[in-house]
Scaffold this active site. Sequence first.
Site, PDB file in Angstrom:
ATOM      1  N   GLU A 222       4.060   3.470 -55.694  1.00 13.09           N
ATOM      2  CA  GLU A 222       4.168   3.314 -54.229  1.00 13.09           C
ATOM      3  C   GLU A 222       4.392   1.840 -53.986  1.00 13.09           C
ATOM      4  OE1 GLU A 222       4.139   5.618 -52.005  1.00 13.09           O
ATOM      5  OE2 GLU A 222       3.366   7.337 -53.126  1.00 13.09           O
ATOM      6  N   CYS A 257       2.067  -1.974 -45.898  1.00 10.38           N
ATOM      7  CA  CYS A 257       3.342  -1.541 -46.484  1.00 10.38           C
ATOM      8  C   CYS A 257       4.251  -0.956 -45.423  1.00 10.38           C
ATOM      9  CB  CYS A 257       3.084  -0.510 -47.586  1.00 10.38           C
ATOM     10  SG  CYS A 257       2.221   0.967 -47.051  1.00 10.38           S
TER      11      CYS A 257
HETATM   12  P1  NAD Z   1       0.836  -6.698 -56.049  1.00  4.87           P
HETATM   13  O1  NAD Z   1       2.018  -5.947 -56.571  1.00  4.87           O
HETATM   14  O2  NAD Z   1       0.813  -8.179 -56.184  1.00  4.87           O
HETATM   15  O3  NAD Z   1      -0.502  -6.190 -56.792  1.00  4.87           O
HETATM   16  C1  NAD Z   1      -0.830  -4.820 -56.826  1.00  4.87           C
HETATM   17  C2  NAD Z   1      -1.699  -4.575 -58.054  1.00  4.87           C
HETATM   18  O4  NAD Z   1      -0.907  -4.731 -59.229  1.00  4.87           O
HETATM   19  C3  NAD Z   1      -2.854  -5.559 -58.187  1.00  4.87           C
HETATM   20  O5  NAD Z   1      -3.957  -4.876 -58.696  1.00  4.87           O
HETATM   21  C4  NAD Z   1      -2.299  -6.572 -59.185  1.00  4.87           C
HETATM   22  O6  NAD Z   1      -3.308  -7.284 -59.846  1.00  4.87           O
HETATM   23  C5  NAD Z   1      -1.515  -5.665 -60.096  1.00  4.87           C
HETATM   24  N1  NAD Z   1      -0.410  -6.319 -60.806  1.00  4.87           N
HETATM   25  C6  NAD Z   1       0.445  -7.228 -60.309  1.00  4.87           C
HETATM   26  N2  NAD Z   1       1.361  -7.577 -61.259  1.00  4.87           N
HETATM   27  C7  NAD Z   1       1.059  -6.848 -62.349  1.00  4.87           C
HETATM   28  C8  NAD Z   1       1.626  -6.782 -63.675  1.00  4.87           C
HETATM   29  N3  NAD Z   1       2.670  -7.533 -64.027  1.00  4.87           N
HETATM   30  N4  NAD Z   1       1.086  -5.923 -64.567  1.00  4.87           N
HETATM   31  C9  NAD Z   1       0.020  -5.157 -64.195  1.00  4.87           C
HETATM   32  N5  NAD Z   1      -0.581  -5.204 -62.982  1.00  4.87           N
HETATM   33  C10 NAD Z   1      -0.062  -6.040 -62.065  1.00  4.87           C
HETATM   34  O7  NAD Z   1       0.646  -6.252 -54.534  1.00  4.87           O
HETATM   35  P2  NAD Z   1      -0.391  -6.796 -53.440  1.00  4.87           P
HETATM   36  O8  NAD Z   1       0.004  -8.165 -53.003  1.00  4.87           O
HETATM   37  O9  NAD Z   1      -1.783  -6.551 -53.847  1.00  4.87           O
HETATM   38  O10 NAD Z   1      -0.053  -5.761 -52.245  1.00  4.87           O
HETATM   39  C11 NAD Z   1       1.031  -5.930 -51.409  1.00  4.87           C
HETATM   40  C12 NAD Z   1       2.200  -5.058 -51.771  1.00  4.87           C
HETATM   41  O11 NAD Z   1       1.798  -3.707 -51.914  1.00  4.87           O
HETATM   42  C13 NAD Z   1       3.246  -5.060 -50.645  1.00  4.87           C
HETATM   43  O12 NAD Z   1       4.532  -5.108 -51.205  1.00  4.87           O
HETATM   44  C14 NAD Z   1       2.991  -3.735 -49.952  1.00  4.87           C
HETATM   45  O13 NAD Z   1       4.098  -3.247 -49.227  1.00  4.87           O
HETATM   46  C15 NAD Z   1       2.642  -2.862 -51.104  1.00  4.87           C
HETATM   47  N6  NAD Z   1       1.907  -1.672 -50.676  1.00  4.87           N
HETATM   48  C16 NAD Z   1       2.521  -0.455 -50.763  1.00  4.87           C
HETATM   49  C17 NAD Z   1       1.865   0.681 -50.305  1.00  4.87           C
HETATM   50  C18 NAD Z   1       2.499   2.053 -50.376  1.00  4.87           C
HETATM   51  O14 NAD Z   1       1.799   3.042 -50.208  1.00  4.87           O
HETATM   52  N7  NAD Z   1       3.798   2.154 -50.621  1.00  4.87           N
HETATM   53  C19 NAD Z   1       0.588   0.565 -49.753  1.00  4.87           C
HETATM   54  C20 NAD Z   1      -0.004  -0.700 -49.681  1.00  4.87           C
HETATM   55  C21 NAD Z   1       0.669  -1.815 -50.150  1.00  4.87           C
END
Ligand code: NAD
Length: 468
Positions: A222, A257
């Site tokens: 997602e 999001c």
């Molecule tokens: P992010 O991608 O930075 O982090 C999300 C998770 O992934 C965290 O736990 C992070 O530590 C982990 N992560 C990041 N890079 C990684 C890697 N290389 N390997 C493994 N794990 C990794 O996102 P964020 O800043 O926490 O959240 C914001 C983003 O999430 C926005 O783009 C938002 O639109 C999206 N989001 C989507 C939904 C949906 O349902 N589609 C819902 C909420 C947020």
Amino acid sequence: MIERENPARFEEIVGSVPVSTPDAVDEIVRRADAEQRRWAALPLPDRLAALTHAAAAIENAIDDLATLLARESGKVLADCRGELGFAVRFLRWVAGRAIGVYADQAVDDDLGRLVHLRKPYGVVAAVTPWNAPVILAMLKIAPALAAGNAIVVKPSPLAPLTISRVAGLFDAPVRVVHGGAETGAALVGHELVRKVAFTGGTAGGRAVAALAGDRLTPSVLELGGNDPAVFLDDAPLADDAMDRLVMATFATSGQVCMAAKRLYVPEARLDDFVAAYLAAADRVLVTGDPLVPGVTMGPVISAAAQRSAAAFRVPAALDLGRFDADPDTGYFVRPALVVSPDPASPLVTTEQFAPVVPVLGYRDENAVLTAANTGDLGLGASVWSADEERAFEFARRFEAGFTFVNTHNRTGMSLRAPFGGVKRSGWGREYADEGLLEYVQTCVIHAPAAFRPGAAPTGTGPSAYPAG
Ligand code: NAD
């Protein structure tokens, strides 16, 4: 150790959690794998009773949990209560729904006897973002456990506290590991993880999908969105609609999001729209400390988010609402509307994830659909009109996983409606029966009619199915 500060008063440390080393992740996944076998052997009603029990425990602790969530995430208290309340509702909904969705499906007819079984994967890895840390984890925890999986959650280091407390309220195999990308990679790439569920941004999604792909581990992703909200020429600019739109953009300081991230309005109505939007912001948008009653928008999550939001606030940006905050002691950003920016600017073409929103005029519906559908992201969208039929016809032409009519995001989200993006906004679905089915594998037992005891001998027999 991860020390989490309060984004509204960054000198205040709210709590801390230990970082899980790769060895610690390995140990926790192995323990979860052993627990999963016992858990899956329980009758489904017993597993669902554990979910119902956890829902009651969360509900009993909701005041404390909501305050903790507000202090670690900067989200306003009412929204934190709403998120926890939704997590409780979702758990109960899964507990009620799973019996039907996970039941065997059997047919016995002149083609033979066929049973579809729904089996758990084993250990599920959930990697989740900070912006709705409880519900976004719960959308994975509840169906994964109901189906008989164990689940290991790696929350964002920016909001690890409340979800850890919530996970501790389950009498079921749900474990939490802490850290950033490295911990996430150790979890997702673990040999005993059989399914990955990720919510987050594009870069993290790409890294997680690559790790999962390397092991051929199926994944649900997602990802981010750049949702357009399109006002048709007959859309009323009524106070209640404009109030909904403003909060659909600025809830959680624009860090949602499916926030309305680009606004499109007929050129001839642009001035009237801007006046109505500013008036709505004066009515409903108050920036300040998330724990103070009446505040509707808190800070952004971090110093980096504050800097990136500031870059979107061009000099012509129009300030919105009341601002009762100090950007020098908390990560506050004054919310703003940017009228008619360059359509090729990053504020329009990327997910800004900040309390700054562009509004653009358009001449005709084909042109606005082309603009709205431009780009890689296809999470949500909305269309606003006095004529629901017209809105639905227009909505069919969006390239988006979820389209709202006359609202966007916050109001009217239904558990019946599967949610998820198209294009590069995600794979798979959450909520609804589709979301539950992401956590089971379908296995089949088949006795073809020709070979059942008592059937006439046929040699290898005719096949009702094509070879292949
Ligand atoms: P992010 O991608 O930075 O982090 C999300 C998770 O992934 C965290 O736990 C992070 O530590 C982990 N992560 C990041 N890079 C990684 C890697 N290389 N390997 C493994 N794990 C990794 O996102 P964020 O800043 O926490 O959240 C914001 C983003 O999430 C926005 O783009 C938002 O639109 C999206 N989001 C989507 C939904 C949906 O349902 N589609 C819902 C909420 C947020």
